[in-house]
Design a protein around this motif. Sequence first.
Motif, mmCIF file in Angstrom:
data_model
loop_
_atom_site.group_PDB
_atom_site.id
_atom_site.type_symbol
_atom_site.label_atom_id
_atom_site.label_comp_id
_atom_site.label_asym_id
_atom_site.label_seq_id
_atom_site.Cartn_x
_atom_site.Cartn_y
_atom_site.Cartn_z
ATOM 1 N N THR A 21 9.733 -58.888 75.635
ATOM 2 C CA THR A 21 8.396 -58.921 76.225
ATOM 3 C C THR A 21 8.206 -57.761 77.190
ATOM 4 N N TYR B 290 7.722 -71.817 71.424
ATOM 5 C CA TYR B 290 8.043 -70.465 70.968
ATOM 6 C C TYR B 290 9.500 -70.128 71.273
ATOM 7 N N GLU B 291 9.964 -70.464 72.451
ATOM 8 C CA GLU B 291 11.364 -70.228 72.794
ATOM 9 C C GLU B 291 12.294 -70.955 71.825
ATOM 10 N N LEU C 217 -0.895 -68.232 73.336
ATOM 11 C CA LEU C 217 0.320 -68.878 72.844
ATOM 12 C C LEU C 217 0.115 -69.564 71.499
ATOM 13 N N ALA D 210 -0.178 -64.498 80.469
ATOM 14 C CA ALA D 210 0.622 -65.641 80.018
ATOM 15 C C ALA D 210 1.931 -65.779 80.781
ATOM 16 N N TYR D 211 2.461 -64.681 81.274
ATOM 17 C CA TYR D 211 3.731 -64.734 82.000
ATOM 18 C C TYR D 211 3.546 -64.710 83.509
ATOM 19 N N ARG E 259 4.981 -72.557 75.493
ATOM 20 C CA ARG E 259 6.022 -71.542 75.693
ATOM 21 C C ARG E 259 7.365 -72.045 75.165
ATOM 22 N N LYS E 260 7.674 -73.290 75.443
ATOM 23 C CA LYS E 260 8.942 -73.866 75.000
ATOM 24 C C LYS E 260 9.012 -73.957 73.467
ATOM 25 N N GLU F 274 3.362 -74.630 79.486
ATOM 26 C CA GLU F 274 4.821 -74.597 79.390
ATOM 27 C C GLU F 274 5.305 -75.208 78.073
#
Length: 195
Positions: free
Chosen positions: A164, A130-131, A67, A108-109, A127-128, A124
């Motif tokens: 993805t 990137y989101e 990430l 990662a997922y 991830r957030k 998390e």
Amino acid sequence: MARTSGSHSEITGPRLRAVAQRLFAQHGYAAVSMRQIAAEVGVQAGALYNYIPDKQGLLVDLMTAHLTGLLAAWEDEPKGAGPLAQLESFTRFHIRYHLERPDAVFIAYMELRNLEPGNFAEVEALRKRYEKVLEDILRAGQAAGVFALPDSKLATLALIAMLTGVTTWYRDEGRLSRERVGDVYWAMVRQSVGA
């Protein structure tokens, strides 16, 4: 603890991570033992702890490395001017970056369920981040009247899942080149945001 005779930290550490990544992706985190990893790396099981704190630490290291690498690569990516160009850049970047790293993407997922709560929060948060990149692009497009979306957060999650997903089916020897896949996905993304 002394290093195993014949091992070299600059070789063994990266090899350990590469082997663990491959085994976790093939068999799942829960099914892989430290002894199995050690055997493939070519060291005693106890020697692994010269490089990692424990199996959970190894999983977190793999996820955070993926990430943080993803976020850094996006920072270096040319973005284009305006929300539409930025969305196209994001779409093509996401596909290109992830197709080069299918095992890292899978872990990662799919292995989030195996993280302890504190480690989950750390992963998390990345991830957030990137989101948020995609959501910011979508919100800017909404504000400019370029995109027609009922819910930018839901659209963000749906688009990332769609993009993805290419790592689960794409094969280099298949009928479509990576570039062509990027073209088709960009057309679908553009339609899905009403642009």
